[in-house]
Motif scaffolding. Structure first.
Motif: not given
Length: 398
Positions: A162-179
């Motif tokens: 699940k992406a959306g509640f992590g402490a990333f600076a921007t939602p774009h930073d989820y992309a590598p882990l999602m892939r």
């Protein structure tokens, strides 16, 4: 165990391409559907339980693909025990976690979020509240997690990310882990819309497209919808499944359904509730959204039912969600409510009514027969016609 349902008025399959099955019976054995349409005299003679459907309609058990699971049948968000069993009385036979984000004091470090996912999955491995199937344990993506961490989790049986509640600076930073999660065979999901809890950020179409999850969670808002232009972008620029939720924005739920229909891609539409949340606990939430699509959106009710059953099953790779041979024996009997203006469940849904639930069977085992504790009585009688077991399958009263 062998369970047979007879005297069905209609069988809704949960398939978009073949929404109805011929016949008036369903045979279940050892947790699976063995036959749809007819039951032989041998089937009836050897049955442990025979349910007389009384002319009601059979549908697959509803699959709620956005439930805020924690541990056990308890929600700290609303401080309620037994809500999952109550959802089963609303026709929901399968709940899929939206990640265990509502666990009080949830950990945010890599070791903690990994432990949380593993513990949640283990909690429901052999536990079925009221007979419901619960798929728990979704890794919440946080900074510091690595591809090796995800591989370790996948090896241990975690199949949701699940992406959306992590402490990333921007939602774009989820992309590598999602892939990376998708490459490992995980089903990836992503919060879509405005911020829903303190500390999270809004996620719009451009962020979802960059991460390309399997499922855009509550695309109609959880509870706040994304900017209008994003809906067409997600439909036209991706193959992402678009999940609409009862706890979201009704207008954009109808918009999503219409855009997918116009694109000829109705299989991408998923129905869920996004509960328990600040919107509350909704045992009939799945049926409310089905009725909204049928009565306000003009969608044939059998297709709306497919969005709540077979579509979810296909996206999440489940063996339930369709009434056909070899599928998990999760069956719900529905009818128009006694005292209503319609005489069958499908007409009632088109009218904007939720149906009465006359019986729920999961894994081939009747969980109750005759009366749900969460709906008015069915217009037609549903009863146990034959039983060789020392069980009372009547539902508890209100």
């Amino acid at each position: 165990m062998r369970t047979v349902i007879v005297n069905l008025g209609r069988i809704v399959t949960g398939r978009l391409d073949r929404p109805f099955a011929e016949g008036d019976a369903i045979v279940m054995e050892d947790g699976l559907i063995r036959a749809v349409g007819t039951a032989s005299s041998a089937d009836l003679a050897s049955a442990d339980v025979v349910i007389d459907a009384g002319g009601t309609i059979a549908i697959p058990g509803l699959i709620d693909s956005h439930v805020h699971i924690t541990f056990g049948d308890y929600t700290p968000r609303q401080r309620v025990v037994g809500y999952l069993e109550s959802y089963l009385h609303g026709g929901t036979t399968t709940a899929i976690t939206a990640s265990e984000v509502h666990v009080p004091g949830r950990p945010k470090d890599p070791a903690g979020v990994k432990a949380l996912a593993l513990a949640a999955q283990a909690c429901f491995r052999d536990y079925r509240p009221g007979g419901m199937r619960v798929h728990a344990g979704s890794i919440i993506l946080e900074p510091g997690l690595t591809e090796a961490d995800l591989a370790e989790l996948a090896q241990a049986g975690i199949w949701l990310a699940k992406a959306g509640f992590g402490a990333f600076a921007t939602p774009h930073d989820y992309a590598p882990l999602m892939r990376a999660a998708r490459d490992l065979g995980m089903i990836t999901t992503m919060h879509t819309g405005g911020s829903s809890i303190p500390g999270s950020s809004g996620i719009w179409a451009e962020h979802v497209l960059a991460s390309h999850p399997n499922v855009s969670f509550h695309v109609n808002g959880g509870p706040v919808a994304m900017p209008e232009a994003g809906f067409a972008r997600l439909v036209e620029e991706s193959d992402i499944a678009l999940q609409i939720c009862t706890a979201g924005n009704l207008r954009t739920a109808l918009l999503t359904a219409r855009l997918l229909e116009e694109a000829g891609q109705c299989e991408r539409l998923l129905i869920a509730t996004d509960t328990p949340t600040g919107s509350g606990i909704m045992p009939l939430g799945m049926f409310y959204t089905i009725s909204h699509l049928a009565s306000l959106g003009g969608m044939p009710p059998e297709r709306a039912i497919a969005a709540a059953t077979g579509n979810n099953a296909e996206v999440y790779r489940l063996n339930s969600g369709r009434l056909e041979e070899g599928r998990d024996a999760d069956v719900v009997l529905i009818d128009a409510c006694a005292g209503g203006s319609k005489t069958d469940a499908l007409s009632a849904l088109v009218n904007g009514d939720v149906p009465a639930v006359g019986a729920v069977v999961t894994a081939g085992i009747p969980r109750f027969v005759g009366r749900s504790r969460n709906t008015p009585a069915a217009m037609k009688p549903v009863r146990v016609a034959h039983c060789t077991l020392p069980f009372d399958f009547s539902g508890a009263a209100h």
